[in-house]
Design a protein around this motif. Structure first.
Motif, mmCIF file in Angstrom:
data_model
loop_
_atom_site.group_PDB
_atom_site.id
_atom_site.type_symbol
_atom_site.label_atom_id
_atom_site.label_comp_id
_atom_site.label_asym_id
_atom_site.label_seq_id
_atom_site.Cartn_x
_atom_site.Cartn_y
_atom_site.Cartn_z
ATOM 1 N N ALA A 54 0.837 -1.196 0.000
ATOM 2 C CA ALA A 54 0.000 0.000 0.000
ATOM 3 C C ALA A 54 0.877 1.252 0.000
ATOM 4 O O ALA A 54 0.668 2.180 -0.794
ATOM 5 C CB ALA A 54 -0.923 -0.010 1.220
ATOM 6 N N HIS A 55 1.869 1.272 0.877
ATOM 7 C CA HIS A 55 2.752 2.434 0.944
ATOM 8 C C HIS A 55 3.524 2.628 -0.363
ATOM 9 O O HIS A 55 3.611 3.733 -0.895
ATOM 10 C CB HIS A 55 3.737 2.286 2.106
ATOM 11 C CG HIS A 55 3.180 2.669 3.445
ATOM 12 N ND1 HIS A 55 2.408 1.814 4.213
ATOM 13 C CD2 HIS A 55 3.270 3.824 4.161
ATOM 14 C CE1 HIS A 55 2.070 2.423 5.347
ATOM 15 N NE2 HIS A 55 2.571 3.650 5.341
ATOM 16 N N ALA B 179 4.477 5.786 -5.310
ATOM 17 C CA ALA B 179 4.748 5.851 -6.752
ATOM 18 C C ALA B 179 3.620 6.589 -7.479
ATOM 19 O O ALA B 179 3.869 7.384 -8.401
ATOM 20 C CB ALA B 179 4.916 4.441 -7.323
ATOM 21 N N LEU B 180 2.376 6.364 -7.069
ATOM 22 C CA LEU B 180 1.248 7.062 -7.705
ATOM 23 C C LEU B 180 1.365 8.563 -7.451
ATOM 24 O O LEU B 180 1.231 9.373 -8.372
ATOM 25 C CB LEU B 180 -0.083 6.520 -7.160
ATOM 26 C CG LEU B 180 -0.524 5.141 -7.672
ATOM 27 C CD1 LEU B 180 -1.682 4.605 -6.832
ATOM 28 C CD2 LEU B 180 -0.927 5.204 -9.149
ATOM 29 N N TYR B 181 1.616 8.942 -6.192
ATOM 30 C CA TYR B 181 1.725 10.370 -5.874
ATOM 31 C C TYR B 181 2.839 11.017 -6.701
ATOM 32 O O TYR B 181 2.652 12.089 -7.298
ATOM 33 C CB TYR B 181 1.996 10.572 -4.379
ATOM 34 C CG TYR B 181 2.438 11.979 -4.100
ATOM 35 C CD1 TYR B 181 1.516 13.033 -4.117
ATOM 36 C CD2 TYR B 181 3.783 12.284 -3.893
ATOM 37 C CE1 TYR B 181 1.922 14.346 -3.916
ATOM 38 C CE2 TYR B 181 4.198 13.592 -3.700
ATOM 39 C CZ TYR B 181 3.266 14.619 -3.710
ATOM 40 O OH TYR B 181 3.675 15.917 -3.531
ATOM 41 N N GLU B 182 3.997 10.375 -6.741
ATOM 42 C CA GLU B 182 5.141 10.964 -7.442
ATOM 43 C C GLU B 182 4.899 11.091 -8.938
ATOM 44 O O GLU B 182 5.527 11.879 -9.620
ATOM 45 C CB GLU B 182 6.405 10.131 -7.179
ATOM 46 C CG GLU B 182 6.943 10.339 -5.777
ATOM 47 C CD GLU B 182 7.975 9.310 -5.354
ATOM 48 O OE1 GLU B 182 8.480 9.432 -4.232
ATOM 49 O OE2 GLU B 182 8.262 8.390 -6.148
ATOM 50 N N ASN B 183 3.960 10.285 -9.419
ATOM 51 C CA ASN B 183 3.676 10.312 -10.851
ATOM 52 C C ASN B 183 2.494 11.222 -11.189
ATOM 53 O O ASN B 183 2.021 11.249 -12.323
ATOM 54 C CB ASN B 183 3.384 8.882 -11.312
ATOM 55 C CG ASN B 183 3.977 8.600 -12.669
ATOM 56 O OD1 ASN B 183 5.129 8.944 -12.911
ATOM 57 N ND2 ASN B 183 3.191 8.016 -13.557
ATOM 58 N N GLY B 184 1.985 11.936 -10.169
ATOM 59 C CA GLY B 184 0.916 12.891 -10.462
ATOM 60 C C GLY B 184 -0.480 12.338 -10.338
ATOM 61 O O GLY B 184 -1.407 12.805 -11.010
#
Lengths: 619, 619
Positions: free
Chosen positions: B362-363, B368-373
């Motif tokens: 989950a973390h 990775a999702l956050y860093e990719n926008g």
């Protein structure tokens, strides 16, 4: 293939009274005193005091640390000349021992050392005769500010904290592969991706030098895969380790060729070496103004122009196949090929083969053909050195490269440094007693070989196989079974030159006719600069001259004395052209020094070369 | 993830006067005296005398050497019972120290030991409290007459002398590949070729046990390649080495997933592991009469029946994906998948994601999702343990698995033996102070996480991350950056269960509606016996019961106490069915004990199992 015998076996000159007194001190005290005086004289730039610490026959071997060259200076005069040119720039300091010095007998003490220079850190080795320097090795180990990311300096891999770089490792690698050689030019192009090119590629990658290794084969390791099927390495595993990643403990002593091929492929991948398969070098030319090469390559059908600053030939220390031109080759109806093209015995069951030559390939091919049911005759053209594999393991390599040596704390690095510590000038003195011990050990085999008519030698000066390897790269066989087959007549033996071929036979000088369905020319290789003529120019090939050999004045190694292997791993007369290769030991150890020379240039560190070799022979 | 703290940190019972006297002896003298008495009592088969050498709370952990099982006997009564069953058969002798015993403080002395049994050689570890045995580890290391061909026993490779076998290494390998599984049945079939199956395959190959490893993917390593692109190992390189071939010194601390995948692929090749890619296990049944499995497999479209004697499941210690069934999953219009199927962030730029769960996956996925926008919300369903990667390196693993440990002579084997030396019964006592030190070290992070509303725990008994791993295989995150993103709100956080999905959102228990284009179920895995139900039967799955966990009576690890990990690397209630897996450390170390158990059976050595585990939980 070298062992460090007790130095009592060598002729160490008789010590004077004064030296005898010195010898009453411990090796440790003598070495520490010498290093302290040496360092203080170097720091004072007092070349006279430095050189007075060396014996009149003192020899200083430098691997890149002082000379930006691979250079041995012999005698006090040689040392003075080198230091006048290089001492101030080098600014050496911090000489210290790595471990307790040892007493080698005969008044000789020796020690592994470390030191620093203005731009790097070095390791080395010192031998004292009494209290005077006899041999000194100084070897650059790393450049300050450009240390390899290994051990405690290894990269983290995962990016901790929010990562502005959203590309994964695989994506970054793919991007690098897509740009290097296209939108980004490599700083170094390595032509030839066998063990030499791969070891160098691994080191350049570690050092962050943009480099591409190109190879004509479809897969890394194919240079081995495509050889005759029974081929195994003749050097044992302990001698053959690659940089960074030693073979595992279950690796065979003598690697089968397909197994070493798999290792090369594996190693290339996990070391992340930019490696272009199915790529041939079509032409190369150097623009002295721009200090850049223009290299035309064919990459799997795609024609590309690369503009590297440096070009390294790692196409095999043996150059192009040396196939004799003989009358009748055009009428011979069977198969004929050079040993390097030999496909193995499978197609020749029940046939008759003539193998011309008596070196390693000739023996290996004859053995495999015989075992597969081929009638085989070896044509010996000149005397040949034979040593048994067991003798090499026990006497030649055992002290440095063996399970026992490793258990005794002599790892690969220490063994390599020990080998490097012996200047070529005196190696033969160390090798003669080793060769003599091997002759004694295997006297029965030698007697039987001579009885079978095999023409034996042990080198022009009886210094044995390792010297033959260094001087001419051939003329020997490490016996793994073919010699017995020659002794008992299973492999037939003839002598002399070949006069001509007929439709179905080989005719020797003495008129002997050998009926043949297959002729194998196990006739060796030309000097490595033969490749230069192929894709650069004959002019450049002549300018760089013969590659390999020491100038020993022995067979196929003409004088004058060079002191180091010609053109190997060091600057040549052609600016920014380098040669790399040799056996696995040399590919491992000397790739470090070549990589450091290239890295220094890439990083803009001044690299004034001392003692650039002169060319005396074209091939 | 374990460090050996000074034992002063643990509660060692107060010593009696008599023990105080004993402690005045050196650790060496105490250990030698104990071992001599121990051996003499064993030799006399005097179980009373043996057991009197142990403290009342003495614990004996045996890895295959005495019990043909992975078994810990706790208390003197347990030791008596085990020895009554196994002492005569085992016939142990030759107990000796491997190196000088050490003083661990608090009256405890410890030593690495070696010994022999009737059929093998063993290593182990002894801790004395005063002069009584506190913990004893006995671990089988090799079987006599079946030693691995490594080091000085490695194979020669080249055949010296005339060779009646004309096949080359590559031809022999090709012949083996062509016959194994076809005309020759494997003795062992390993289902699952990730790190676990590969490590076991390498050991079985070394031991000469005919075995095939099958894997559903196209290439070894694809189990890593196909995970989300930013995945890196969360354990450091020193903890992750494979058997026989350690990672090179330039390997990243935390391997990116594609890099470890490449390693697996080439490790498989150079270790010559018979490995079938693109192969799935369709069904398996055991014939108790014939003592043989019938296994239907699909090998790249070819249907085959294999008849191995033993079947090993190495399909991941986490079993099948645990996907919750929620109302509205059928109407949700976005993407939804389990974390193990998550393709990475690339397709979700500018989208809204809800990640259900708060463990490692989950973390990682949120980060990775956050860093990719991507706009991302984590739904935390239960409290979670967080430790920083730095704390794990410094405090958790540093003493055993680090550059510093290696430099101090603690190699992988010694570190593994140290970890194994601590019986599970007392590991928590050792782990609590480690966890406390980590909490102190990273107090600032924990304060910020709580302020951000993150629900933290440190295990039911505050014993930390390693215990959670052993007890339930999850419930934690080793922080490599996502925690900061939660603290600063970059990754949004919600709490509670999920009530249902709508066409475009996730509705939580408290009515919160989270608009979503993507739902990731980072909801963990079921017990490994879920695979058994799939392709053997539910009956056999129930018979072998829950896999993993210690019976600690903590969350997701129900009592009764087992003393060892359930069903891992040891005989199960289903004859000739085995489970293998765990992290890279466990895959490396415990593959040895599983391989030795299989080799002994293959070689016809009697292997009476002591203390076969009882089954208390089905999943």
């Amino acid at each position: 293939m070298l062992r460090m015998p007790g130095l009592a076996a060598c002729s160490v000159p008789r010590m004077t009274q004064q030296l005898d007194a010195a010898i009453r001190q411990s090796p440790e005290a003598r070495v520490q005193a010498w290093l302290a005086d040496f360092e203080s004289a170097l720091a004072a730039r007092d070349i006279g005091r430095v050189v007075a610490q060396f014996a009149p026959d003192g020899i200083w071997r430098d691997l890149v640390a002082f000379t930006w060259n691979i250079k041995t200076v012999e005698s006090r005069e040689g040392i003075v000349d080198m230091l006048r040119a290089r001492l101030a720039d080098t600014d050496p300091s911090g000489f210290r021992t790595r471990e307790t010095p040892t007493d080698d007998g005969g008044g000789v003490a020796s020690a592994f050392i470390e030191f620093e220079t203005a731009v790097g850190r070095g390791v080395g080795h010192l031998r004292l005769k009494g209290d005077l320097g006899w041999t000194l090795l100084t070897a650059l180990d790393e450049l300050k500010g450009h240390e390899e990311p290994i051990g405690s300096r290894r990269v983290l891999g995962a990016v901790h904290g929010a990562d502005p770089e959203s590309r994964s490792w695989a994506e970054k690698r793919a991007d690098q592969d897509a740009t290097l050689g296209y939108s980004q030019q490599p700083y170094v192009l390595v032509v030839g991706g066998g063990q030499g090119g791969i070891a160098l590629g691994a080191r350049l990658r570690q050092l962050g030098v943009p480099a591409i290794v190109i190879d004509k084969h479809a897969r890394p390791g194919d240079n081995w895969r495509e050889r005759y099927k029974t081929l195994c390495l003749h050097d044992p595993v302990w001698y053959d380790h690659f940089p960074y990643l030693p073979f595992p403990a279950n690796w065979p002593v003598f690697s089968p060729k397909d197994k070493i091929a798999d290792w090369l492929e594996f190693y290339t991948r996990v070391m992340e070496i930019p490696y272009w398969t199915s790529t041939t070098c079509l032409s190369a030319s150097f623009d002295a103004q721009a200090e850049q090469w223009t290299v035309e390559v064919d990459r799997g059908g795609e024609r590309l122009t690369l503009r590297p600053t440096h070009l390294v030939l790692a196409t095999g220390m043996a150059g192009k196949a040396n196939v004799p031109e003989l009358p009748g080759q055009n009428v011979f109806r069977g198969d004929q090929h050079h040993s390097s093209e030999h496909p193995g015995p499978d197609g020749y069951v029940g046939k008759r083969a003539v193998v011309i030559g008596s070196g390693t390939s000739a023996h290996d091919i004859c053995k495999a053909l015989y075992e597969n049911g081929t009638d085989v005759t070896m044509v010996q053209r000149a005397s040949t050195l034979v040593v048994t594999s067991e003798a090499v393991l026990e006497i030649g390599l055992g002290g440095l490269y063996s399970e026992q040596a490793a258990a005794a704390g002599i790892g690969t690095e220490k063994a390599d440094l020990t080998v490097a510590s012996l200047p070529y000038r005196i190696i033969a003195d160390f090798q003669k007693p080793i060769s003599d011990a091997m002759r004694l050990r295997d006297k029965d085999l030698y007697d039987r070989l001579e009885k079978a008519g095999f023409s034996l030698d042990f080198g022009d000066d009886d210094s044995g196989q390792f010297m033959k390897y260094l001087r001419r790269g051939g003329g020997f066989y490490i016996d793994v079974g073919a010699s017995d087959l020659i002794c008992d007549g299973s492999i037939k033996l003839c002598h002399g030159g070949v006069e001509r071929l007929t439709e179905g036979s080989v005719i020797l000088d003495d008129g002997t006719e050998l009926p043949a369905d297959l002729v194998v020319y196990a006739t060796g290789f030309r000097s490595m600069n033969s490749f230069v003529a192929d894709f650069i120019s004959q002019d450049v090939a002549d300018k760089v001259g013969k590659v390999w050999g020491l100038g020993s004045g022995t067979t196929q190694d003409p004088a004058p004395w060079e002191g180091e292997l010609r053109n190997m791993w060091k600057p040549t007369q052609q600016q920014n052209l380098w040669f790399h290769g040799g056996n696995l030991h040399q590919s491992r150890h000397y790739s470090l020094f070549l990589a450091l020379q290239l890295k220094a240039r890439c990083a803009g560190i001044p690299t004034p070369v001392y003692g650039l070799q002169q060319v005396h022979h074209q091939s």
